[in-house]
Design a protein around this motif. Structure first.
Motif, PDB file in Angstrom:
ATOM      1  N   ILE A  87      29.221  39.015  37.398  1.00 46.18           N
ATOM      2  CA  ILE A  87      29.850  38.054  38.074  1.00 46.18           C
ATOM      3  C   ILE A  87      31.385  38.389  38.725  1.00 46.18           C
ATOM      4  CG2 ILE A  87      31.594  36.237  36.650  1.00 46.18           C
ATOM      5  CD1 ILE A  87      28.299  35.870  36.355  1.00 46.18           C
ATOM      6  N   ASP A  88      31.797  37.887  39.955  1.00 47.50           N
ATOM      7  CA  ASP A  88      33.213  38.394  39.968  1.00 47.50           C
ATOM      8  C   ASP A  88      33.963  38.121  39.233  1.00 47.50           C
ATOM      9  OD1 ASP A  88      35.289  39.380  41.747  1.00 47.50           O
ATOM     10  OD2 ASP A  88      34.619  38.314  43.469  1.00 47.50           O
ATOM     11  N   TYR A  89      34.794  38.314  38.242  1.00 47.04           N
ATOM     12  CA  TYR A  89      36.439  38.115  37.694  1.00 47.04           C
ATOM     13  C   TYR A  89      37.203  38.595  38.062  1.00 47.04           C
ATOM     14  CZ  TYR A  89      32.401  38.261  33.400  1.00 47.04           C
ATOM     15  OH  TYR A  89      31.493  37.383  32.641  1.00 47.04           O
ATOM     16  N   GLY A  90      37.449  38.818  39.283  1.00 42.21           N
ATOM     17  CA  GLY A  90      38.335  39.681  40.265  1.00 42.21           C
ATOM     18  C   GLY A  90      39.119  41.226  39.103  1.00 42.21           C
ATOM     19  N   LEU A  91      37.961  41.893  38.469  1.00 42.73           N
ATOM     20  CA  LEU A  91      38.535  43.057  38.202  1.00 42.73           C
ATOM     21  C   LEU A  91      38.638  43.553  37.758  1.00 42.73           C
ATOM     22  CD1 LEU A  91      37.854  41.330  34.361  1.00 42.73           C
ATOM     23  CD2 LEU A  91      39.670  41.114  34.353  1.00 42.73           C
ATOM     24  N   GLU A  92      38.259  45.025  37.525  1.00 44.86           N
ATOM     25  CA  GLU A  92      38.394  46.524  38.141  1.00 44.86           C
ATOM     26  C   GLU A  92      36.876  46.438  38.118  1.00 44.86           C
ATOM     27  OE1 GLU A  92      39.745  49.342  39.419  1.00 44.86           O
ATOM     28  OE2 GLU A  92      41.141  47.932  39.677  1.00 44.86           O
ATOM     29  N   PRO A  93      35.799  47.489  38.636  1.00 43.82           N
ATOM     30  CA  PRO A  93      34.246  47.202  38.724  1.00 43.82           C
ATOM     31  C   PRO A  93      34.235  48.958  38.087  1.00 43.82           C
ATOM     32  CG  PRO A  93      34.932  48.120  40.949  1.00 43.82           C
ATOM     33  CD  PRO A  93      36.440  47.513  40.809  1.00 43.82           C
ATOM     34  N   GLY A  94      33.046  47.275  36.763  1.00 47.28           N
ATOM     35  CA  GLY A  94      32.895  48.034  35.572  1.00 47.28           C
ATOM     36  C   GLY A  94      32.984  47.332  34.636  1.00 47.28           C
ATOM     37  N   THR A  95      33.888  46.837  34.152  1.00 53.26           N
ATOM     38  CA  THR A  95      35.004  46.004  34.037  1.00 53.26           C
ATOM     39  C   THR A  95      33.659  44.831  32.668  1.00 53.26           C
ATOM     40  OG1 THR A  95      36.964  46.395  34.411  1.00 53.26           O
ATOM     41  CG2 THR A  95      37.059  44.686  33.323  1.00 53.26           C
ATOM     42  N   LEU A  96      33.711  44.464  31.473  1.00 50.16           N
ATOM     43  CA  LEU A  96      32.834  43.788  31.026  1.00 50.16           C
ATOM     44  C   LEU A  96      33.782  42.392  30.553  1.00 50.16           C
ATOM     45  CD1 LEU A  96      30.062  45.504  29.087  1.00 50.16           C
ATOM     46  CD2 LEU A  96      30.147  44.607  30.919  1.00 50.16           C
ATOM     47  N   LYS A  97      33.368  41.540  30.523  1.00 51.74           N
ATOM     48  CA  LYS A  97      33.861  40.350  30.046  1.00 51.74           C
ATOM     49  C   LYS A  97      32.924  39.623  29.527  1.00 51.74           C
ATOM     50  CE  LYS A  97      37.242  36.363  30.968  1.00 51.74           C
ATOM     51  NZ  LYS A  97      38.367  37.332  30.673  1.00 51.74           N
ATOM     52  N   VAL A  98      33.193  39.195  27.670  1.00 51.82           N
ATOM     53  CA  VAL A  98      32.871  38.395  27.498  1.00 51.82           C
ATOM     54  C   VAL A  98      32.822  36.734  27.067  1.00 51.82           C
ATOM     55  CG1 VAL A  98      30.802  38.085  25.245  1.00 51.82           C
ATOM     56  CG2 VAL A  98      31.664  40.322  26.066  1.00 51.82           C
ATOM     57  N   VAL A  99      32.081  35.883  27.483  1.00 53.99           N
ATOM     58  CA  VAL A  99      32.750  33.713  27.088  1.00 53.99           C
ATOM     59  C   VAL A  99      31.637  34.022  26.639  1.00 53.99           C
ATOM     60  CG1 VAL A  99      32.710  32.720  29.119  1.00 53.99           C
ATOM     61  CG2 VAL A  99      33.078  34.675  29.511  1.00 53.99           C
ATOM     62  N   ASP A 100      32.119  32.574  26.031  1.00 51.81           N
ATOM     63  CA  ASP A 100      31.107  31.921  24.893  1.00 51.81           C
ATOM     64  C   ASP A 100      31.119  30.554  25.299  1.00 51.81           C
ATOM     65  OD1 ASP A 100      30.468  34.275  22.639  1.00 51.81           O
ATOM     66  OD2 ASP A 100      32.555  34.649  22.931  1.00 51.81           O
ATOM     67  N   ASN A 101      29.752  29.970  25.006  1.00 46.61           N
ATOM     68  CA  ASN A 101      29.456  28.475  24.475  1.00 46.61           C
ATOM     69  C   ASN A 101      30.417  27.372  25.866  1.00 46.61           C
ATOM     70  OD1 ASN A 101      28.068  29.003  22.134  1.00 46.61           O
ATOM     71  ND2 ASN A 101      30.498  29.277  21.268  1.00 46.61           N
ATOM     72  N   GLU A 102      31.129  26.247  25.501  1.00 48.83           N
ATOM     73  CA  GLU A 102      31.991  25.723  27.100  1.00 48.83           C
ATOM     74  C   GLU A 102      32.283  26.829  27.863  1.00 48.83           C
ATOM     75  OE1 GLU A 102      31.988  25.408  23.809  1.00 48.83           O
ATOM     76  OE2 GLU A 102      32.111  23.677  22.648  1.00 48.83           O
ATOM     77  N   ASP A 103      32.934  27.637  27.452  1.00 50.86           N
ATOM     78  CA  ASP A 103      33.394  28.238  28.964  1.00 50.86           C
ATOM     79  C   ASP A 103      32.244  28.622  29.712  1.00 50.86           C
ATOM     80  OD1 ASP A 103      36.204  27.884  27.705  1.00 50.86           O
ATOM     81  OD2 ASP A 103      36.108  29.328  26.685  1.00 50.86           O
ATOM     82  N   VAL A 104      30.478  29.308  29.710  1.00 53.26           N
ATOM     83  CA  VAL A 104      29.721  29.641  30.232  1.00 53.26           C
ATOM     84  C   VAL A 104      29.963  29.376  31.614  1.00 53.26           C
ATOM     85  CG1 VAL A 104      27.340  30.987  30.041  1.00 53.26           C
ATOM     86  CG2 VAL A 104      28.810  30.990  28.634  1.00 53.26           C
ATOM     87  N   PRO A 105      29.448  27.690  31.505  1.00 52.57           N
ATOM     88  CA  PRO A 105      29.400  27.437  32.901  1.00 52.57           C
ATOM     89  C   PRO A 105      30.709  27.530  33.799  1.00 52.57           C
ATOM     90  CG  PRO A 105      28.289  25.451  31.238  1.00 52.57           C
ATOM     91  CD  PRO A 105      29.230  27.234  30.718  1.00 52.57           C
ATOM     92  N   ARG A 106      31.651  27.618  33.295  1.00 58.10           N
ATOM     93  CA  ARG A 106      33.023  27.512  33.941  1.00 58.10           C
ATOM     94  C   ARG A 106      32.870  29.101  35.073  1.00 58.10           C
ATOM     95  NH1 ARG A 106      37.837  29.099  33.180  1.00 58.10           N
ATOM     96  NH2 ARG A 106      37.582  29.010  30.464  1.00 58.10           N
ATOM     97  N   PHE A 107      32.614  29.762  34.076  1.00 60.67           N
ATOM     98  CA  PHE A 107      32.891  31.026  34.505  1.00 60.67           C
ATOM     99  C   PHE A 107      31.887  32.185  35.605  1.00 60.67           C
ATOM    100  CE2 PHE A 107      36.112  32.044  31.345  1.00 60.67           C
ATOM    101  CZ  PHE A 107      36.919  33.196  31.761  1.00 60.67           C
ATOM    102  N   MET A 108      30.739  31.096  35.917  1.00 65.35           N
ATOM    103  CA  MET A 108      29.346  31.147  36.338  1.00 65.35           C
ATOM    104  C   MET A 108      29.337  30.839  37.528  1.00 65.35           C
ATOM    105  SD  MET A 108      26.394  33.078  34.555  1.00 65.35           S
ATOM    106  CE  MET A 108      25.649  32.392  35.687  1.00 65.35           C
ATOM    107  N   GLY A 109      30.547  29.646  37.514  1.00 62.82           N
ATOM    108  CA  GLY A 109      30.890  28.765  39.108  1.00 62.82           C
ATOM    109  C   GLY A 109      32.436  29.490  39.628  1.00 62.82           C
TER     110      GLY A 109
END
Length: 228
Positions: A87-109
């Protein structure tokens, strides 16, 4: 490498959700395309998870690839859904971000890197609209470094992030009752979520030298010409 995790409330589902029917089904899904470098992160996580662990019978591991809307039934049937993806979060390459429940569709797009993300965001929204959304959804996403390399593999920072991603995933699966234990029974080729030819070690070992690799394609996946 750092891991970011926002807080989120749990979606309680509806009367039509699978959980209310008394059937617990956990789906663990890797999204992406292994042929395009870091975009294969999600599928590689599923591949590694399956090779290292065995799970309870109500747990399904899936290579979701780039199937998009074809995955909707699997999402609708799941009471709990764990997703691995680049996922392109705009973070440093290799950074993990955990997203839960209702926030997931928003981050997927949020920042679409490929068509598969658009497709899977629609899958999640369709599950919501049909009131067959899992009670719990978690996305373990990794910031990619390189995508525009057909036939390439995970970059070192992204590949290293897999270990932390797997640890996070196993922790969540334990909490959900998936009962992960170290694998004692070797996988057969038929059971494996990915084809043997696309297994990470074989895939990396068989890639031609960089000077011989076509930038518009990989000779390993071109059809052979008929002999004259």
């Amino acid at each position: 490498m750092r891991t970011d995790s926002p807080t989120s409330t749990c979606h309680q589902g509806s009367d039509n959700s699978p959980a209310t029917a008394g059937t617990e089904t956990i789906c663990v899904m890797g999204i992406g395309n292994v042929l395009w470098a870091d975009e294969g992160f999600g599928v590689r996580c599923i591949e590694a998870l399956q090779s290292r662990y065995e799970f309870a019978n109500h747990v399904t591991l899936m290579d979701g690839g780039t199937q998009g809307l074809y995955l909707v039934q699997h999402v609708q049937d799941a009471t709990r859904l764990l997703i691995f993806d680049a996922i392109d979060y705009g973070l440093e390459p290799g950074t993990l971000k955990v997203v839960d429940n209702e926030d997931v569709p928003r981050f997927m797009g949020a920042k679409k890197m490929s068509l598969h993300q658009t497709g899977f965001q629609e899958v999640l929204m369709l599950a919501l609209l049909t009131e067959k959304y899992p009670l719990e959804v978690q996305l373990i996403g990794c910031q990619p470094e390189e995508l525009d390399d057909y036939g390439g593999s995970l970059r070192p920072r992204v590949k290293a992030a897999m270990e932390d991603a797997l640890a996070l995933g196993v922790q969540t699966l334990r909490q959900w009752g998936a009962r992960p234990v170290p694998r004692t029974t070797p996988l057969t080729e038929r059971e494996a979520v990915t084809f043997a030819q696309l297994d990470l070690q074989a895939y990396e070992a068989n890639r031609p030298p960089r000077e011989l690799v076509s930038r518009i394609g990989d000779q390993r996946f071109f059809p052979s010409a008929d002999p004259a």
